[in-house]
Design an enzyme around this catalytic site. Sequence first.
Site, PDB file in Angstrom:
ATOM      1  CB  SER B 110     -50.950 -36.215 -24.787  1.00 28.57           C
ATOM      2  OG  SER B 110     -51.805 -37.186 -24.116  1.00 28.57           O
ATOM      3  CG  HIS B 124     -50.261 -29.050 -24.547  1.00 29.62           C
ATOM      4  ND1 HIS B 124     -50.078 -28.771 -25.786  1.00 29.62           N
ATOM      5  CD2 HIS B 124     -50.985 -30.356 -24.814  1.00 29.62           C
ATOM      6  CE1 HIS B 124     -50.330 -29.575 -26.706  1.00 29.62           C
ATOM      7  NE2 HIS B 124     -50.850 -30.544 -26.018  1.00 29.62           N
ATOM      8  CB  THR B 127     -43.901 -35.824 -29.270  1.00 35.39           C
ATOM      9  OG1 THR B 127     -43.647 -36.513 -28.132  1.00 35.39           O
ATOM     10  CG2 THR B 127     -43.268 -34.437 -29.169  1.00 35.39           C
ATOM     11  CG  HIS B 162     -40.243 -19.470 -26.664  1.00 37.08           C
ATOM     12  ND1 HIS B 162     -40.839 -19.762 -28.008  1.00 37.08           N
ATOM     13  CD2 HIS B 162     -41.346 -19.044 -25.753  1.00 37.08           C
ATOM     14  CE1 HIS B 162     -41.944 -19.521 -27.789  1.00 37.08           C
ATOM     15  NE2 HIS B 162     -42.415 -19.227 -26.385  1.00 37.08           N
ATOM     16  CG  HIS B 192     -64.216 -16.996 -28.285  1.00 43.98           C
ATOM     17  ND1 HIS B 192     -63.243 -18.002 -28.254  1.00 43.98           N
ATOM     18  CD2 HIS B 192     -64.432 -16.907 -26.794  1.00 43.98           C
ATOM     19  CE1 HIS B 192     -62.917 -18.435 -27.026  1.00 43.98           C
ATOM     20  NE2 HIS B 192     -63.552 -17.721 -26.117  1.00 43.98           N
ATOM     21  N   GLY B 275     -65.748 -40.653 -30.382  1.00 40.96           N
ATOM     22  CA  GLY B 275     -65.794 -42.039 -29.280  1.00 40.96           C
ATOM     23  C   GLY B 275     -64.279 -42.259 -28.818  1.00 40.96           C
ATOM     24  N   GLY B 276     -63.601 -41.343 -28.540  1.00 42.59           N
ATOM     25  CA  GLY B 276     -62.377 -41.646 -28.170  1.00 42.59           C
ATOM     26  C   GLY B 276     -62.472 -42.020 -26.577  1.00 42.59           C
ATOM     27  CG  ASN B 277     -59.744 -43.353 -22.517  1.00 42.98           C
ATOM     28  OD1 ASN B 277     -60.244 -42.734 -21.537  1.00 42.98           O
ATOM     29  ND2 ASN B 277     -59.566 -44.747 -22.335  1.00 42.98           N
TER      30      ASN B 277
END
Lengths: 292, 292
Positions: B110, B124, B127, B162, B192, B275-277
């Site tokens: 990522s 961003h 995969t 693209h 929003h 609780g991820g990193n």
Amino acid sequence: MTVKNSQKERAADWFQKLQSDIIARFESLEQMAEPPLYRGAAGTFERKDWVRGDGSEDLGGGKMAIMRGRLFEKVGVHFSEVKGTFSEAFQAQIPGAAESGGTFWASGISLIAHMWNPHIPAVHMNTRMLVTSESWFGGGADLTPLLDCDRQPDAPDTVDFHAAMKSACDAHDPTFYPTFKDRCDTYFHLAHRNEPRGTGGIFYDRHNTGDWENDFAFTQDVGRAFANIYPELVKWRMNNGWNESQRDEQLIRRGRYVEFNLLYDRGTTFGLKTGGNIESILSSMPPLVKWP
Amino acid sequence: MTVKNSQKERAADWFQKLQSDIIARFESLEQMAEPPLYRGAAGTFERKDWVRGDGSEDLGGGKMAIMRGRLFEKVGVHFSEVKGTFSEAFQAQIPGAAESGGTFWASGISLIAHMWNPHIPAVHMNTRMLVTSESWFGGGADLTPLLDCDRQPDAPDTVDFHAAMKSACDAHDPTFYPTFKDRCDTYFHLAHRNEPRGTGGIFYDRHNTGDWENDFAFTQDVGRAFANIYPELVKWRMNNGWNESQRDEQLIRRGRYVEFNLLYDRGTTFGLKTGGNIESILSSMPPLVKWP
């Protein structure tokens, strides 16, 4: 017990009066903030009225007031009085909403202040009255010191702020302060970092003792306590100079504030996801933030 | 069809190789960024390995790499390979997890890049391969131009980005690009504000055509397409100077990026709430942000 229209009027009048009072106090603090620490002219609040809905029926609205000043980097002090019908999905979450056929009325004041000076804590205050088939008050005030050295329960601003809130509570019921302080600590907690947002204050909701007059008086006292204590804290801190690394620490700490508001805050996430007034809701966001 | 260990190994090796490849390309761009537009020395990636869990059993981990440079204001390129057992509550949300008794394996890359130059879009890319009792690939890449004048479907960077993604898709199936482009537009949308996060790209998930070799090759092609096109866009834009009002517009637009990540992004909110990193998850946050 049905709430009278005169009670709604008195509550809305109070929230609006409190908004004016706080605005006057904050503008006066702006006048006191002088060079070289504070640059440029003293700020004044920009006011903007907004109307809820598309205007085809009277759903109420609000009076936003935002100041971008030399002492107050960004502060919003907003009054609102709204009414209408909750969606069915939402009725289930709100006491008395199903019984009222979804109709509701609400009025309140909400305030968040972000200061230029990293030594001055950020602050949040919100009090409100809600009416469905039931009625209640809710709100509170909490302090967010930015520098680690000030983020302690015995830091002077925190001690004074809590004392002011305790005093407002104790005038009504000795159980209020410990209960509402705990709720505040529980609510303003960043679970993903296992750390508090700030150093607390009080938080109460669905507050209805059966004595509307006393409940209203309590909510007024919380507002008055806030309007008195926060300017005192600002005055006490405002002549402390700061350096770049303290400014940096402030901007990074503000990132936690953003994380709290967008990940956890019920008012913010609910408001944004259900078509609330974005400008008013997001005026709580800090003006400048770092995630280094 | 059961996935072989050799397939997991090949996928994890690929993601790690792609990480190294992109890191080399980005560091080379840093070298090309020269004064007076870019200040200080060229940045290099700081690398940090992390281990999932408390170390009492092998739950995998990852290789974080973050660069704070003179062209790349902040960029994270992270590899991870994790395994373990999903909680029961979570099993219901993941295909094949109940059938696997909750056990899973996942590996991926990522990346999010925030640039100093407001003319260069943020980007961003992610995969990944997941295995429960089923297995699939997922991911995509999308572009976020910061200045309004560049946030158009016919802006040159967007057209080229693209085209690169379409080419990676078309090599495998002519239906991929239109489908995955639409998914990207739907996903990266700020409800929003009723506005897109950026100008899109592709987004695919639970991708399993029954031909693992081809699905893996597709995911590799997406990675390669990204690794080729983004540096091209950076090179094309990097010598454009900028003024303070463009920098301001960039910092404000980054606020929308934060809003998306904390309010909507499933990876971020799920990771933070379970609780991820934190360091790895929040390395996606822009380094400096304004909500004026």
